[in-house]
Each structure stands twice: as C-alpha cells, then as structure tokens.
Design a protein around this motif. Structure first.
Motif, mmCIF file in Angstrom:
data_model
loop_
_atom_site.group_PDB
_atom_site.id
_atom_site.type_symbol
_atom_site.label_atom_id
_atom_site.label_comp_id
_atom_site.label_asym_id
_atom_site.label_seq_id
_atom_site.Cartn_x
_atom_site.Cartn_y
_atom_site.Cartn_z
ATOM 1 N N VAL A 159 -66.043 -27.480 -54.777
ATOM 2 C CA VAL A 159 -66.766 -28.568 -54.153
ATOM 3 C C VAL A 159 -66.794 -29.672 -55.373
ATOM 4 N N THR A 160 -67.190 -29.246 -56.334
ATOM 5 C CA THR A 160 -67.170 -30.430 -57.472
ATOM 6 C C THR A 160 -66.004 -31.161 -57.509
ATOM 7 N N ASP A 161 -64.907 -30.603 -57.459
ATOM 8 C CA ASP A 161 -63.436 -31.145 -57.422
ATOM 9 C C ASP A 161 -62.985 -31.914 -56.420
ATOM 10 N N SER A 162 -63.926 -31.948 -55.425
ATOM 11 C CA SER A 162 -63.336 -32.697 -54.080
ATOM 12 C C SER A 162 -64.329 -33.919 -53.955
ATOM 13 N N VAL A 163 -65.451 -34.065 -54.639
ATOM 14 C CA VAL A 163 -66.210 -35.178 -54.058
ATOM 15 C C VAL A 163 -66.597 -35.857 -55.400
ATOM 16 N N ASN A 164 -67.032 -37.072 -55.275
ATOM 17 C CA ASN A 164 -67.658 -38.071 -56.516
ATOM 18 C C ASN A 164 -68.939 -37.999 -56.685
ATOM 19 N N ILE A 165 -69.484 -37.310 -55.656
ATOM 20 C CA ILE A 165 -71.086 -37.529 -55.766
ATOM 21 C C ILE A 165 -71.765 -36.280 -56.436
ATOM 22 N N PRO A 166 -72.853 -36.524 -57.240
ATOM 23 C CA PRO A 166 -73.376 -35.387 -57.703
ATOM 24 C C PRO A 166 -73.560 -34.193 -56.923
ATOM 25 N N VAL A 167 -73.491 -33.005 -57.638
ATOM 26 C CA VAL A 167 -73.537 -31.479 -56.913
ATOM 27 C C VAL A 167 -74.516 -30.901 -57.611
ATOM 28 N N VAL A 168 -75.373 -30.240 -57.259
ATOM 29 C CA VAL A 168 -76.407 -29.511 -57.597
ATOM 30 C C VAL A 168 -76.214 -27.890 -57.413
ATOM 31 N N CYS A 169 -75.918 -27.111 -58.104
ATOM 32 C CA CYS A 169 -75.578 -25.695 -57.707
ATOM 33 C C CYS A 169 -76.942 -24.853 -57.631
ATOM 34 N N LEU A 170 -76.932 -23.907 -56.627
ATOM 35 C CA LEU A 170 -78.173 -23.080 -56.464
ATOM 36 C C LEU A 170 -77.827 -21.869 -55.953
ATOM 37 N N GLY A 171 -78.519 -20.735 -56.364
ATOM 38 C CA GLY A 171 -78.214 -19.354 -56.064
ATOM 39 C C GLY A 171 -77.480 -18.379 -56.742
ATOM 40 N N GLY A 172 -78.278 -17.504 -57.535
ATOM 41 C CA GLY A 172 -77.726 -16.634 -58.139
ATOM 42 C C GLY A 172 -78.367 -16.639 -59.780
ATOM 43 N N ALA A 173 -78.847 -17.592 -60.205
ATOM 44 C CA ALA A 173 -79.308 -17.643 -61.641
ATOM 45 C C ALA A 173 -80.229 -16.647 -61.847
ATOM 46 N N GLY A 174 -79.963 -15.740 -63.067
ATOM 47 C CA GLY A 174 -80.787 -14.451 -63.308
ATOM 48 C C GLY A 174 -81.492 -14.922 -64.865
ATOM 49 N N SER A 175 -80.793 -15.864 -65.415
ATOM 50 C CA SER A 175 -81.122 -16.342 -67.015
ATOM 51 C C SER A 175 -80.635 -17.578 -67.435
ATOM 52 N N VAL A 176 -81.110 -17.969 -68.446
ATOM 53 C CA VAL A 176 -80.637 -19.398 -68.801
ATOM 54 C C VAL A 176 -79.239 -19.248 -69.263
ATOM 55 N N HIS A 177 -78.686 -18.202 -69.741
ATOM 56 C CA HIS A 177 -77.228 -18.023 -69.840
ATOM 57 C C HIS A 177 -76.368 -18.192 -68.652
ATOM 58 N N ASP A 178 -76.946 -17.957 -67.304
ATOM 59 C CA ASP A 178 -76.261 -18.334 -66.078
ATOM 60 C C ASP A 178 -76.268 -19.811 -66.232
ATOM 61 N N LEU A 179 -77.151 -20.662 -66.406
ATOM 62 C CA LEU A 179 -77.269 -21.927 -66.427
ATOM 63 C C LEU A 179 -76.282 -22.402 -67.359
ATOM 64 N N ALA A 180 -76.029 -22.031 -68.663
ATOM 65 C CA ALA A 180 -75.178 -22.581 -69.653
ATOM 66 C C ALA A 180 -73.950 -22.330 -69.001
ATOM 67 N N GLU A 181 -73.680 -21.244 -68.405
ATOM 68 C CA GLU A 181 -72.243 -20.690 -67.972
ATOM 69 C C GLU A 181 -71.913 -21.805 -66.913
ATOM 70 N N ALA A 182 -72.665 -21.819 -65.854
ATOM 71 C CA ALA A 182 -72.347 -22.860 -64.846
ATOM 72 C C ALA A 182 -72.126 -24.372 -65.429
ATOM 73 N N LYS A 183 -72.794 -24.834 -66.392
ATOM 74 C CA LYS A 183 -72.459 -26.006 -67.004
ATOM 75 C C LYS A 183 -71.319 -26.288 -67.861
ATOM 76 N N ARG A 184 -71.333 -25.126 -68.423
ATOM 77 C CA ARG A 184 -69.700 -25.021 -69.151
ATOM 78 C C ARG A 184 -68.224 -24.883 -68.490
#
Length: 253
Positions: free
Chosen positions: A191-216
């Motif tokens: 999805v992020t590769d297909s649009v130019n507007i900001p995308v916020v991801c949701l669903g599945g984060a169990g720790s701050v490391h999951d946040l970091a992985e999605a960001k990376r």
C-alpha cells in the motif's frame, strides 16, 4: 518530536474502552476519559478513537462523550464511527475533533470523501482500510467492523481513496489485530508503495521492537497500536501506558 508518529488507537463501545483480537472477543478495559488523562501525562502527540459499535448499530457518534473527550485532551485526536454525512463531519470538527476517520461509508458512499475534503481539507480526512488475507495469499478489504467483504484489493482501494481526496490512510490487518505478532509488512509495503499520501499501520504491534521493525522496513508515516498501550504482561493485565519518549526517539529516529 518523533519523525514517525506513534499513535494509540482506542476502541469505544457503549461509552467505554474495549479491546479484542482479530475484531472479536472485545473486553472492557476502562474509562476513555481516564485514558485521555494518562496519555496527557505521557505527552502523547496524537490519539485516535474508533467507535466500533456506531456503524453496526446504525447510529451517529456519541457527541456527548466526544465533547467530554475534547475538553480533556491536550493533543490532537481523530475520531471514526457512524460518520455518514457532511453534517456529522462538521459537528465533529466543531467539537474539537482534528481528523475524521471514515471506513464503511468510504466504500458505500465514496463521494463523501471528496465532499469532506472540500469542507475540511484533505489533511483532516482519513480513510481507514481493514484488510484480511485471502486463502490464496492475497488481500481483501472488509467493512462494517470486518464483517462484510468487498472483494477489492487494498492497493486498488487505497489508490481510489487518494484520488477521491483522502489525506491519510489507516491500514489495519484484521488477522494481526490484537495478536502481538508484529505488523503485516508485506501488506504495508504494497500500500505505501502505491500511494503518495501518509499511511499509518495498525494491527499486530506487541512491543516497541515491532514499531521499530515497521519503521525500518517500510515507508509508513505513523505507527498505531492498541494492545501495546492498554495491556501489560503475558496475562494482559490492563495498564494504560505509553513508551518513554527517549526510548521511542532512540528506536525510531
């Protein structure tokens, strides 16, 4: 300020806060006003409230509750649930809501997105896209709290919402929601590769490391979560909290 927003998403049902798993088995976790006060103390940058019963019950938002939330909230917040027309959107903004989050009605009445963008500006119009994985490894958009399938691919749908005037997308993996198994990075990148507007991801984060992985691993502009901010420990004791700012800055910046 963090370069990537970290957003608590709070689910409302019958005036209280609830949390479930894969859009089912919701349990009461507290009073929304109390949660707001805690997040104020934690200096959270942004909040999102989603009333998961409003659309199913075919009713409008609980304006009295939202008035109370707005009077207590120090940070910008978005709201979704039961939004069907411009009059409701205008009333929400008059109460202090910063962003309207539209899900089911974006599918059934897509022109509402364009009308809302004209009234409020695209930056204030968010389309929430709930997605399930198919048996053959693809993805499909669902509406009405994940109960109605649309047979539409989320990439196609996200592009359409952008064209209609949405200024942001909240992309939720139903299969990951409440599981703590991490974000669906394949879905996010499609999805992020297909649009130019900001995308916020949701669903599945169990720790701050999951946040970091999605960001990376993706180009998301925001990282949203529910369980991460309302439960603590393996037995999921209710604890409204938020990671230390220094910790978030270290892993995200």
């Amino acid at each position: 300020m963090l370069r990537t927003r970290v957003i608590p998403v709070l689910l409302l049902m019958d005036g209280g806060l609830v949390k479930g798993q894969e859009f089912k088995k919701h349990r009461y976790v507290g009073d929304p006003i109390n949660a707001v006060r805690i997040f104020n103390e934690k200096q959270v940058d942004e909040l999102m409230f989603l009333d998961i019963s409003a659309t199913i019950e075919n009713r409008e938002p609980d304006f009295d509750l939202l008035t109370d939330i707005a009077s207590e909230t120090f940070m910008p917040f978005g709201y979704g649930g039961g939004i069907k027309n411009i009059a409701t959107i205008e009333r929400l903004f008059s109460l202090g809501v910063e962003k309207v989050v539209i899900n089911t009605e974006a599918f059934y009445t897509p022109n509402l997105i364009s009308e809302a963008a004209i009234v409020a500006g695209s930056q204030s119009v968010v389309v929430s896209i709930d997605v399930r994985k198919t048996l053959f490894g693809g993805y499909e958009v669902y509406v009405k709290n994940g109960t109605v399938r649309t047979r539409i691919d989320p990439v196609t749908y996200a592009k359409k919402m952008q064209e209609l005037g949405a200024g942001e997308i909240v992309l939720c993996s139903i299969d990951r929601e409440g599981t703590g198994r991490g974000y669906d990075l394949e879905l996010i990148n499609r999805v992020t590769d297909s649009v130019n507007i900001p995308v916020v991801c949701l669903g599945g984060a169990g720790s701050v490391h999951d946040l970091a992985e999605a960001k990376r691993s993706s180009n998301v502009s925001g990282l949203a979560a529910g369980n991460l901010f309302v439960f603590h420990g393996r037995h999921k004791a209710v604890l409204i909290t938020y990671p230390d700012y220094i910790e978030l800055e270290k892993i995200l910046n």
